[in-house]
Design an enzyme around this catalytic site. Structure first.
Site, PDB file in Angstrom:
ATOM      1  CG  HIS A  81      -2.089   0.911   1.094  1.00  0.00           C
ATOM      2  ND1 HIS A  81      -1.987   2.285   1.136  1.00  0.00           N
ATOM      3  CD2 HIS A  81      -3.409   0.650   0.889  1.00  0.00           C
ATOM      4  CE1 HIS A  81      -3.178   2.825   0.994  1.00  0.00           C
ATOM      5  NE2 HIS A  81      -4.060   1.866   0.834  1.00  0.00           N
ATOM      6  N   GLY A 161       4.409  21.178  11.817  1.00  0.00           N
ATOM      7  CA  GLY A 161       5.641  20.433  11.977  1.00  0.00           C
ATOM      8  C   GLY A 161       6.775  20.965  11.117  1.00  0.00           C
ATOM      9  N   GLY A 170       8.314   9.394   9.335  1.00  0.00           N
ATOM     10  CA  GLY A 170       7.794   9.878   8.073  1.00  0.00           C
ATOM     11  C   GLY A 170       6.946  11.123   8.230  1.00  0.00           C
TER      12      GLY A 170
END
Length: 297
Positions: A81, A161, A170
């Site tokens: 995925h 962020g 990630g």
């Protein structure tokens, strides 16, 4: 009572100890119910579905992000995925006494909390801050490996962020959206090129069905392939329409459908629409289903 649904996706579907620790964040909590969670080894991904009072859901999701980012190392992650983060997506869906605008605010609150953990966050769908970020596929393009360069581009500066990829965790995408139906069709061929061609024909971006996103995946352990689809509005593109188009395209390659998969939960109406189509029932409605008439008794 205000209720919101959240369906966070975590990039772990093989280590069941990790999956259970993530699921524990939603168990035995006040004002929140863990509806379902499904680890998938081929995708190496787990989809969790929870519903509850907004603050309880938000707090549990943030707790789960802390657990997942501690236990999942994206630098070692492999799976079929598409993904870009340990906590890959966190969509909020309005259920009762809530609306899309409120879910956008929930998404922003969770996005900021994740960003404060040092993880880049992108808002998508109805929470998107830019038109080009509305489509998750565009946001996630390049996946984890490609994001180390992509994130440096000014147009892909995160909404929350640091503008620097977190090597271990990630990046994460957070959204507010309509209820999405994750529906997969498995084919009796190991040739992933066929599944990919079918997916490209079926999906909207390839000129196919308006509210369908699709990709072709390999299911190596089964010797099969899969057309993995997201139906982003089942009221306008029904499950049966997507299935029938995949079947039709598969015939061109001498391939047949082995079975289908439903990932997570879906609204009853989505099943009623398909039942009415295949059974050719005129005017079929949920009021003809006994169990729906018992709710509230």
């Amino acid at each position: 009572m205000k209720r919101v649904m959240c369906i966070p996706n975590y990039s772990e579907g093989r280590d069941l100890d990790v999956v259970e620790k993530i699921a524990d964040c939603f168990r035995a909590k006040e004002n929140i119910k863990l509806l379902d969670y499904q680890p998938d080894a081929d995708h190496n991904r787990t989809v969790v579905e929870v519903i509850g009072e907004p603050k309880a859901v938000i707090d549990a999701v943030i707790e789960s992000v802390k657990v997942a980012t501690e236990l999942i190392d994206m630098s070692k992650h492999k799976g079929a995925h598409p993904r870009m983060g340990a906590v890959d997506v966190v969509p909020f869906i309005p259920i009762t006494e809530t609306d899309t605008e409120e879910c956008v605010e929930f998404a922003k609150e969770v996005g900021k909390a994740i960003g404060d953990m040092g993880i880049p966050v992108y808002l998508y769908e109805d929470a998107a801050t830019k038109p080009e970020r509305k489509n998750l596929a565009k946001v996630r393009k390049g996946q984890y490996e490609g994001f180390f360069d992509k994130i440096k581009e000014e147009e892909w500066k995160p909404d929350f962020g640091p503008q620097e990829m977190n090597e271990k965790s990630g990046a994460t995408a957070v959204a507010a959206r309509f209820h999405l139906v994750a529906f997969n069709v498995n084919l009796d061929t190991p040739n992933v090129e066929i599944a990919d061609k079918i997916a490209k024909t079926v999906r909207h971006i390839g000129g196919g069905l308006r509210f369908v996103k699709a990709i072709g995946l390999s299911l190596e352990e089964k010797g099969q392939t899969q057309v993995s689809m997201n139906l982003v509005n089942f009221e306008k593109t029904a499950i049966y329409q997507a299935l029938e188009m995949v079947k039709s395209e598969a015939k061109r390659y001498g391939v047949t459908v082995v079975n289908t998969e439903l990932i997570g939960l879906l609204p009853l109406q989505a099943l009623i629409d398909s039942a009415a189509y295949y059974m050719q029932i005129d005017g079929f409605s949920s009021e003809q289903v006994i169990e729906t008439m018992l709710i509230g008794e």
